[in-house]
Design a protein around this motif. Structure first.
Motif, PDB file in Angstrom:
ATOM      1  N   UNK A 297      63.902 137.528  48.166  1.00  0.00           N
ATOM      2  CA  UNK A 297      64.127 136.085  48.209  1.00  0.00           C
ATOM      3  C   UNK A 297      62.982 135.362  47.510  1.00  0.00           C
ATOM      4  N   UNK A 298      63.279 134.781  46.354  1.00  0.00           N
ATOM      5  CA  UNK A 298      62.264 134.048  45.603  1.00  0.00           C
ATOM      6  C   UNK A 298      62.506 132.542  45.592  1.00  0.00           C
ATOM      7  N   UNK A 299      63.670 132.107  46.037  1.00  0.00           N
ATOM      8  CA  UNK A 299      64.097 130.724  45.839  1.00  0.00           C
ATOM      9  C   UNK A 299      63.124 129.687  46.367  1.00  0.00           C
ATOM     10  N   UNK A 300      62.521 129.957  47.525  1.00  0.00           N
ATOM     11  CA  UNK A 300      61.699 128.935  48.169  1.00  0.00           C
ATOM     12  C   UNK A 300      60.224 129.314  48.226  1.00  0.00           C
ATOM     13  N   UNK A 301      59.821 130.285  47.404  1.00  0.00           N
ATOM     14  CA  UNK A 301      58.465 130.816  47.520  1.00  0.00           C
ATOM     15  C   UNK A 301      57.618 130.563  46.283  1.00  0.00           C
ATOM     16  N   UNK A 302      56.327 130.408  46.519  1.00  0.00           N
ATOM     17  CA  UNK A 302      55.330 130.455  45.454  1.00  0.00           C
ATOM     18  C   UNK A 302      54.490 131.700  45.719  1.00  0.00           C
ATOM     19  N   UNK A 303      54.430 132.606  44.747  1.00  0.00           N
ATOM     20  CA  UNK A 303      53.745 133.877  44.941  1.00  0.00           C
ATOM     21  C   UNK A 303      52.700 134.070  43.845  1.00  0.00           C
ATOM     22  N   UNK A 304      51.451 134.254  44.278  1.00  0.00           N
ATOM     23  CA  UNK A 304      50.341 134.549  43.367  1.00  0.00           C
ATOM     24  C   UNK A 304      49.997 136.022  43.533  1.00  0.00           C
ATOM     25  N   UNK A 305      50.008 136.777  42.444  1.00  0.00           N
ATOM     26  CA  UNK A 305      49.773 138.222  42.538  1.00  0.00           C
ATOM     27  C   UNK A 305      48.341 138.536  42.969  1.00  0.00           C
ATOM     28  N   UNK A 306      48.160 139.720  43.520  1.00  0.00           N
ATOM     29  CA  UNK A 306      46.841 140.138  44.009  1.00  0.00           C
ATOM     30  C   UNK A 306      46.048 140.820  42.898  1.00  0.00           C
ATOM     31  N   UNK A 307      44.824 141.238  43.222  1.00  0.00           N
ATOM     32  CA  UNK A 307      43.910 141.819  42.230  1.00  0.00           C
ATOM     33  C   UNK A 307      44.422 143.133  41.657  1.00  0.00           C
ATOM     34  N   UNK A 308      45.230 143.863  42.420  1.00  0.00           N
ATOM     35  CA  UNK A 308      45.700 145.173  41.970  1.00  0.00           C
ATOM     36  C   UNK A 308      46.973 145.090  41.130  1.00  0.00           C
ATOM     37  N   UNK A 309      47.526 143.916  40.991  1.00  0.00           N
ATOM     38  CA  UNK A 309      48.719 143.759  40.163  1.00  0.00           C
ATOM     39  C   UNK A 309      48.380 144.038  38.700  1.00  0.00           C
ATOM     40  N   UNK A 310      49.291 144.630  37.944  1.00  0.00           N
ATOM     41  CA  UNK A 310      49.019 144.892  36.524  1.00  0.00           C
ATOM     42  C   UNK A 310      48.844 143.624  35.704  1.00  0.00           C
ATOM     43  N   UNK A 311      49.326 142.500  36.216  1.00  0.00           N
ATOM     44  CA  UNK A 311      49.129 141.202  35.556  1.00  0.00           C
ATOM     45  C   UNK A 311      48.775 140.161  36.609  1.00  0.00           C
ATOM     46  N   UNK A 312      47.961 139.189  36.209  1.00  0.00           N
ATOM     47  CA  UNK A 312      47.659 138.056  37.067  1.00  0.00           C
ATOM     48  C   UNK A 312      48.643 136.944  36.728  1.00  0.00           C
ATOM     49  N   UNK A 313      49.564 136.663  37.629  1.00  0.00           N
ATOM     50  CA  UNK A 313      50.604 135.695  37.334  1.00  0.00           C
ATOM     51  C   UNK A 313      51.072 135.025  38.619  1.00  0.00           C
ATOM     52  N   UNK A 314      51.988 134.075  38.453  1.00  0.00           N
ATOM     53  CA  UNK A 314      52.518 133.316  39.584  1.00  0.00           C
ATOM     54  C   UNK A 314      54.013 133.126  39.383  1.00  0.00           C
ATOM     55  N   UNK A 315      54.743 133.190  40.447  1.00  0.00           N
ATOM     56  CA  UNK A 315      56.167 132.851  40.452  1.00  0.00           C
ATOM     57  C   UNK A 315      56.340 131.627  41.357  1.00  0.00           C
ATOM     58  N   UNK A 316      57.047 130.594  40.902  1.00  0.00           N
ATOM     59  CA  UNK A 316      57.867 130.468  39.695  1.00  0.00           C
ATOM     60  C   UNK A 316      57.041 130.091  38.466  1.00  0.00           C
ATOM     61  N   UNK A 317      57.718 130.060  37.319  1.00  0.00           N
ATOM     62  CA  UNK A 317      57.037 129.874  36.047  1.00  0.00           C
ATOM     63  C   UNK A 317      56.351 128.520  35.945  1.00  0.00           C
ATOM     64  N   UNK A 318      56.970 127.458  36.484  1.00  0.00           N
ATOM     65  CA  UNK A 318      56.364 126.139  36.353  1.00  0.00           C
ATOM     66  C   UNK A 318      55.034 126.057  37.098  1.00  0.00           C
ATOM     67  N   UNK A 319      54.915 126.797  38.206  1.00  0.00           N
ATOM     68  CA  UNK A 319      53.654 126.833  38.933  1.00  0.00           C
ATOM     69  C   UNK A 319      52.642 127.686  38.172  1.00  0.00           C
ATOM     70  N   UNK A 320      53.108 128.747  37.548  1.00  0.00           N
ATOM     71  CA  UNK A 320      52.232 129.563  36.705  1.00  0.00           C
ATOM     72  C   UNK A 320      51.624 128.721  35.584  1.00  0.00           C
TER      73      UNK A 320
END
Length: 233
Positions: free
Chosen positions: A111-134
């Motif tokens: 479920x991504x519809x209502x969430x803002x997710x910032x990846x952690x240090x171990x993620x292969x990329x530093x990014x945020x979902x959704x794109x507009x927040x990134x």
């Protein structure tokens, strides 16, 4: 429209009771018992799913395929139970999730519809979902200084962690205060990183070297406490 409570969870990766005491956050602390095995990925996944590693399937950073005799890194697709922010999203509730292990790739989140997710240090990329927040916060997504073993000078490493935290905190505060949310779940990995260089902190020694980092996290906790109905460490 029904109003729901705002709950903030401030995670301190690697902390023990002595660390919380030093940070001034030791009130009403229960025994800090981790999962078996006591590693970052299974521990945070257990907190967010409410089940043990035998059920959610995460035992560490690596996923071992015995049949094919292959080893790869775990990712969001390997978490077998829905996490709290996924469950809340099914009810239309919004979560902000920051630095939680195994949230990437975002396709593995049900479920991504209502969430803002910032990846952690171990993620292969530093990014945020959704794109507009990134796009809004991408300048804060600097590379995390988790490679403590590459630093011979302990003070130099602590300084790099402090600088990283200072930059990222601007984003954390803005998401906390300017975005609407029902759950704000953040993990501070800085404590775990510096403990690899200064394990004596677990005994309350050499605190002055990291006091700036501890103070920044302490101030953030109390800001979260001010803006939420319930705050957990």
């Amino acid at each position: 429209m029904k109003e729901y409570l705002k709950v903030a969870v401030v995670g301190l990766d690697g902390a023990n009771a002595e660390i919380l005491k030093i940070m001034g956050l030791a009130q009403d602390v229960s025994d800090l018992i981790s999962t078996i095995p006591p590693y970052t990925p299974p521990a945070w996944t257990s907190i967010l799913t409410g089940v043990n590693p035998g059920k959610h399937g995460i035992y560490g950073w690596q996923h071992v395929n015995l049949q094919e005799k292959k080893i790869r890194l775990n990712s969001s697709v390997d978490v077998k139970y829905p996490r709290l922010f996924e469950l809340l999203s099914t009810k239309g509730l919004k979560s902000i999730v920051i630095n939680v292990p195994l949230v990437y790739p975002f396709e593995g989140i049900s479920e991504l519809r209502h969430n803002i997710i910032v990846t952690d240090w171990a993620s292969p990329v530093q990014t945020i979902c959704p794109k507009n927040i990134y796009l809004k916060y991408k300048e804060y997504l600097i590379n995390p200084p988790h490679t403590w073993h590459n630093y011979e000078n302990t003070l130099e490493y602590i300084k790099s962690v402090d600088e990283y935290l200072s930059i990222r905190l601007d984003m954390y505060y803005e998401l906390l205060e300017r975005e609407g949310w029902n759950l704000y779940f953040i993990v501070f990995s800085e404590i775990d990183w510096i403990l690899h260089k200064l394990p004596q902190l677990l005994e309350g020694k050499n605190v002055s070297l990291v006091q700036s980092i501890f103070n920044k996290i302490h101030r953030f906790f109390y800001k979260a406490y001010e803006v939420s109905d319930y705050t957990f460490i």
